[in-house]
Design an enzyme around this catalytic site. Sequence first.
Site, PDB file in Angstrom:
ATOM      1  N   GLY A  72      61.510   6.665 -28.984  1.00  0.00           N
ATOM      2  CA  GLY A  72      62.226   5.559 -28.356  1.00  0.00           C
ATOM      3  C   GLY A  72      63.172   6.027 -27.258  1.00  0.00           C
ATOM      4  N   THR A  73      63.883   7.120 -27.525  1.00  0.00           N
ATOM      5  CA  THR A  73      64.861   7.600 -26.545  1.00  0.00           C
ATOM      6  C   THR A  73      64.186   7.949 -25.224  1.00  0.00           C
ATOM      7  OG1 THR A  73      66.304   8.412 -28.311  1.00  0.00           O
ATOM      8  CG2 THR A  73      66.616   9.384 -26.118  1.00  0.00           C
ATOM      9  N   ASN A 152      70.485  -2.255 -34.018  1.00  0.00           N
ATOM     10  CA  ASN A 152      70.176  -1.310 -35.088  1.00  0.00           C
ATOM     11  C   ASN A 152      71.285  -1.186 -36.127  1.00  0.00           C
ATOM     12  OD1 ASN A 152      71.235  -0.113 -32.554  1.00  0.00           O
ATOM     13  ND2 ASN A 152      71.562   1.673 -33.853  1.00  0.00           N
ATOM     14  N   GLN A 181      63.866  -1.548 -32.916  1.00  0.00           N
ATOM     15  CA  GLN A 181      64.119  -2.059 -34.271  1.00  0.00           C
ATOM     16  C   GLN A 181      63.327  -3.328 -34.604  1.00  0.00           C
ATOM     17  OE1 GLN A 181      65.718  -0.750 -36.780  1.00  0.00           O
ATOM     18  NE2 GLN A 181      66.727   0.973 -35.778  1.00  0.00           N
ATOM     19  N   SER A 199      59.222   2.850 -30.807  1.00  0.00           N
ATOM     20  CA  SER A 199      59.296   4.141 -31.497  1.00  0.00           C
ATOM     21  C   SER A 199      58.419   4.078 -32.743  1.00  0.00           C
ATOM     22  CB  SER A 199      60.745   4.401 -31.894  1.00  0.00           C
ATOM     23  OG  SER A 199      60.854   5.606 -32.584  1.00  0.00           O
ATOM     24  N   ALA A 200      57.745   5.201 -33.053  1.00  0.00           N
ATOM     25  CA  ALA A 200      56.827   5.202 -34.206  1.00  0.00           C
ATOM     26  C   ALA A 200      57.543   5.362 -35.539  1.00  0.00           C
ATOM     27  CB  ALA A 200      55.801   6.328 -34.039  1.00  0.00           C
ATOM     28  N   HIS A 201      58.638   6.145 -35.536  1.00  0.00           N
ATOM     29  CA  HIS A 201      59.193   6.511 -36.853  1.00  0.00           C
ATOM     30  C   HIS A 201      60.012   5.406 -37.508  1.00  0.00           C
ATOM     31  CE1 HIS A 201      63.506   7.654 -35.935  1.00  0.00           C
ATOM     32  NE2 HIS A 201      63.029   7.651 -34.713  1.00  0.00           N
ATOM     33  N   THR A 237      50.982  17.597 -21.966  1.00  0.00           N
ATOM     34  CA  THR A 237      49.906  17.406 -22.944  1.00  0.00           C
ATOM     35  C   THR A 237      50.415  16.487 -24.052  1.00  0.00           C
ATOM     36  OG1 THR A 237      49.114  19.621 -22.444  1.00  0.00           O
ATOM     37  CG2 THR A 237      48.326  18.618 -24.499  1.00  0.00           C
ATOM     38  N   CYS A 324      72.688   8.073 -35.886  1.00  0.00           N
ATOM     39  CA  CYS A 324      73.106   9.023 -34.841  1.00  0.00           C
ATOM     40  C   CYS A 324      74.623   9.088 -34.734  1.00  0.00           C
ATOM     41  CB  CYS A 324      72.570   8.630 -33.473  1.00  0.00           C
ATOM     42  SG  CYS A 324      71.140   7.631 -33.495  1.00  0.00           S
TER      43      CYS A 324
HETATM   44  N1  PLP Z   1      66.942   2.111 -29.825  1.00  0.00           N
HETATM   45  C1  PLP Z   1      67.293   1.656 -31.036  1.00  0.00           C
HETATM   46  C2  PLP Z   1      67.708   0.231 -31.185  1.00  0.00           C
HETATM   47  C3  PLP Z   1      67.257   2.512 -32.137  1.00  0.00           C
HETATM   48  O1  PLP Z   1      67.608   2.048 -33.341  1.00  0.00           O
HETATM   49  C4  PLP Z   1      66.847   3.852 -31.950  1.00  0.00           C
HETATM   50  C5  PLP Z   1      66.852   4.803 -33.075  1.00  0.00           C
HETATM   51  O2  PLP Z   1      67.702   4.729 -33.950  1.00  0.00           O
HETATM   52  C6  PLP Z   1      66.474   4.275 -30.667  1.00  0.00           C
HETATM   53  C7  PLP Z   1      66.532   3.366 -29.638  1.00  0.00           C
HETATM   54  C8  PLP Z   1      66.010   5.676 -30.407  1.00  0.00           C
HETATM   55  O3  PLP Z   1      64.698   5.854 -30.890  1.00  0.00           O
HETATM   56  P1  PLP Z   1      64.144   7.316 -31.256  1.00  0.00           P
HETATM   57  O4  PLP Z   1      64.835   7.742 -32.509  1.00  0.00           O
HETATM   58  O5  PLP Z   1      62.670   7.113 -31.443  1.00  0.00           O
HETATM   59  O6  PLP Z   1      64.440   8.195 -30.109  1.00  0.00           O
END
Ligand code: PLP
Length: 382
Positions: A72-73, A152, A181, A199-201, A237, A324
């Site tokens: 996601g980042t 989040n 989210q 984001s996948a996780h 890659t 985070c």
């Molecule tokens: N945006 C939101 C709303 C999130 O909750 C998160 C992760 O906590 C991110 C972005 C970042 O995603 P990633 O952990 O895949 O970098």
Amino acid sequence: MKRLIYLDNSATTRPLPEVVEAATAALREQYGNPSSAHRLGLAAEDVIEDARADVARLLGVKAKEIVFTSGGTEAINAALVGTALAHRGRGKHIVTTAVEHAAVLETCGFLEQVGFEVTRVPPEPNGVVDARAVLGALREDTILVSVMHVNNETGAIQPVQTLGQQLKRLPKVIFHIDAVQSFGKLAVPLTGVDLISLSAHKIHGPKGAGALYIREGLKCEPLLHGGGQEAGRRSGTPGVPAIAGMGAACRWWLAHGQEAVRQLSEIHAAFIEVLRQKVPGHRLNSPPDGAPHIVNLSFPGFKGEVLVHALEERGVYVSTASACSSRSAKGSHVLRAMGVAPEVNEGALRFSFSPFNTVAEMEEAGVALAEVVKELRPMMRR
Ligand code: PLP
């Protein structure tokens, strides 16, 4: 065996068995470089294109509009910096909100350092940003609006649908949604939307994969330059195993999403009821009509971190604010922006659910929470 009730699913989720299987198969068998012309390369490329189709189907867009990223980042950085670079000739102003994830806020901070101007719209006390306030912040030179779908920390659902409908009339303003989210759980609006970060996780996929939706025809400078992979939009890659896992997770949500959301709503309601009946002294920070997988609450005068560890002792895993920022002493920027008092902010906890949690776990977690609060109260202020 020691109890393990995992209620930190907004931080990350446990990968599904089919995700582990897909990622393992990619590591073991589809190990070719997807750019190679031989059979092994083509097999790896097939894995990526299948996953791209699955991500696109779950989001409701065309496969060619999906670019894989490391998470996601990276998707957010690519969206914001890519737009700023591609459209800087037209203006330097960006509108976002004060309750975004650090991935958006810090990227905006970086863009300010290199000459862009950023307006951060504050939320209402319930954590929801007023669409009119976002639209009211637009200027002649605004090139980008970035708003998250689901917060989040609190689960507040932001008015991205209304914003998309309004911004559609202003085609020069690019609209990005951070849907990290909400993906899988809520339909992400597409009308008037140019960019969506995923984001996948967070959806029971692996870490190390994410995606950016780039509306067909939109100009967005790539962040990574090199071999021209991902149709020149993200060189390097690709991480085939993680991407394979992301595809498998999307297939699961396509097949089971409706049932999963029903389950989330049920456990959310059960948890709120347990709180009401068994956990005195809490204060809810989440709006009542928020996303079904996040409940943020405070015990004023307590330190959230102390509660997190006391709950962990009882086998219940939660976070303070977001994972985070949970180790920072300043408290949550989201709650602060909502006008929450510092002692309430410091005592905040986030419970976040997955469709694999049960109503029975909600009961157990609520009882554990009541116990730790009772036990620790004499040691806390007030
Ligand atoms: N945006 C939101 C709303 C999130 O909750 C998160 C992760 O906590 C991110 C972005 C970042 O995603 P990633 O952990 O895949 O970098």
